[in-house]
Scaffold this active site. Sequence first.
Site, PDB file in Angstrom:
ATOM      1  N   GLU A  49     -25.554  65.243 -44.963  1.00  0.00           N
ATOM      2  CA  GLU A  49     -26.900  64.693 -44.781  1.00  0.00           C
ATOM      3  C   GLU A  49     -26.678  63.288 -44.260  1.00  0.00           C
ATOM      4  OE1 GLU A  49     -29.509  61.960 -45.471  1.00  0.00           O
ATOM      5  OE2 GLU A  49     -28.988  62.429 -47.551  1.00  0.00           O
ATOM      6  N   CYS A  80     -32.212  56.938 -45.722  1.00  0.00           N
ATOM      7  CA  CYS A  80     -31.929  57.885 -44.643  1.00  0.00           C
ATOM      8  C   CYS A  80     -33.204  58.536 -44.134  1.00  0.00           C
ATOM      9  CB  CYS A  80     -30.932  58.937 -45.112  1.00  0.00           C
ATOM     10  SG  CYS A  80     -31.459  59.823 -46.599  1.00  0.00           S
TER      11      CYS A  80
END
Length: 694
Positions: free
Chosen positions: A259, A298
């Site tokens: 990720e 993120c």
Amino acid sequence: MTEILPSYLQGSWWSPAADAEATEVRDASTGEIVARVSTEGIDLSAALAYARTAGQASLGELTFHQRAVRLKQLALALTERKAELYEISSRTGATAQDSWVDIDGGIGVLFAYSSKGRRELPNAKVYVDGAVENLSRDGSFLGRHIYTRLPGVAVQINAFNFPVWGSLEKFAPAFLAGVPTVVKPATPTGYLAEAMVRIMVESGLLPEGSLQLVSGSVPGLFDELRLGDLVAFTGSASTAEGLRAHDAVQTGGVRFTSETDSINASILGTDAVSGTPEFDAYVKQLVAEMTSKAGQKCTAIRRAIVPVGAVDDVIGAVRARLSERIVLGNPRAEGVTMGPLASTAQRDEVLRQVARLQDGGGELVIGSTDAPDVRHGDGTEGPSPDGAFLAPMLLRFSDPESAAVNEIEAFGPVSSIVGYRTLDEASALVARGGGSLVTSVATHDPEVAVALATGMAAYNGRVLFLDRDDARSSTGHGSPLPNLVHGGPGRAGGGEELGGIRAVLHHMQRTAVQGSPAMLTALTGVWHQGTVARPYQESGGVHPFRKSLAELRIGDQVASGSRTVTLEDIETFAAFTGDTFYAHMDEASAAANPFFPGRVAHGYLLVSWAAGLFVDPAPGPVLANSGLENLRFLTPVSPGDEIRVELTAKQITPRETDEYGEVRWDAVLKNQSDEIVATYDVLTLVAKEQAAAA
């Protein structure tokens, strides 16, 4: 000298020699040394072996439900001591709100997986996936899929921005699957992860070898991994690419999921003009994503994609809200709403990327790259040369196709704004990001939402639609949830985390098993048609409803007598319920229907009669009927037909925290010709033990 941050390996705390070469980690606000980090002399091979042996053995003794209960207990242990974590978290630059997202959010993941594990997984060690596949005409050869846990270790490499949540969102599904974890937090904030692990260890709740912590670098780690191990990585796309290229992943069978950073977008719909609730919600969300965790997320919004005519309105509204809401400073100072970045190195990296954005055509319209004045811990205002502070920044790009705005991420309180002319153009701009974790859309127009979803959903792991109806309840653009997928295609890493039980199954192997009904029953703990059943009437035994969970066995059965259906029964049921559908009341119309020979009995009449045929009515271990699933009506029943039922104990699931459990019964209704009339599962709640005699 500040002590070296310890690792937790092979059941005890370990530190390198005091004179080992170590990296200094500093308070993000003041620059004071918080910890020193080193793994000089670490034996990673031994740690992995310990996980594969002791960790696998201890977790393998527990069922899904027992592991789920342990997750809840760990969550409660962390909750009791979370004030300690909040205090430490402030040193990372996190405000109280930031810490709530990280600490309480991480604890919430444990609670969520504990709940989902007990509701959606069996109280067993094997997970059965999908329906039975009949592979023979006579039903003697069957196939289906099962999940069993991987035999290795889950290595979890985390980013610096969420040291608690980032660790626990990976640990929880691995633990629930029964796979031991070795967690490696990022160095700048690893001291907070160490404090979290210490609380978990001191709780005494961790099975042996189920969790180990590496505080620092992991030299040669991938050389020690093998088939049955898996790696979950969160961090930069470039680092993920390098790790993915290792032979252990490419040819050694090690699972790897990542990720990574992504150029997430937020689209302002064409209907969401200034003055609408959607416009206000959009601006509020954009400012929140620029400033929460100092933009170090993120999932943060990197590109604000708005109608060309709304660009100036959005810039003005963002500037006003930042001025009104944001106080930059030491999180320990009263009134501070945005803290520093995690380190001065991270601050400098963000400034480098802002310079690249400017060189690529970005005009800085809000904020400055100059060192800002901040509120210090004592409440005074002024510069902080040793702190990692940056003011929020918004850059405007006149060319939305600029490579810079669509490819460069400044991982801090920085966003860019571009204008679009059509919805197709807005979707295309999202795609230019190369794959994102999330895109949000502010619109109250369903047609706008459908057009944008059709054009850009495939480039995202998650899409959030924001409007006046959900703005107050929305969890926000940047908040992954344990029950929804977190991850994304392309640049976002191509991996997947969370998503409820999906994440648990990522730590397991899906295998097709083939065999006789009896063999599949033994393998799965679920009774299969064709396996010998034990009708209590034939053996002179006890009615299954008279048995507690301790006494009941898979395959115990009620094989009822028959009952004849009359036209009067059908008409009485129709009058009583009000269900006078023509197939039950009009002979000519029913006969004209291609599915019926004439008037037929109601399906629900037959199910009700079936209950009357199989129940034992007296009080006993069966406490309640909790549901009916998978009902299928297969053969119509006409007046004069007979029905009977076979009810077989199919699956027994004791509850770990209650004095009862669930029994799933296989119900099959047949007519006088042994044709199957209906099939379904009956769910009952049954006491674990017989009630004591009064």
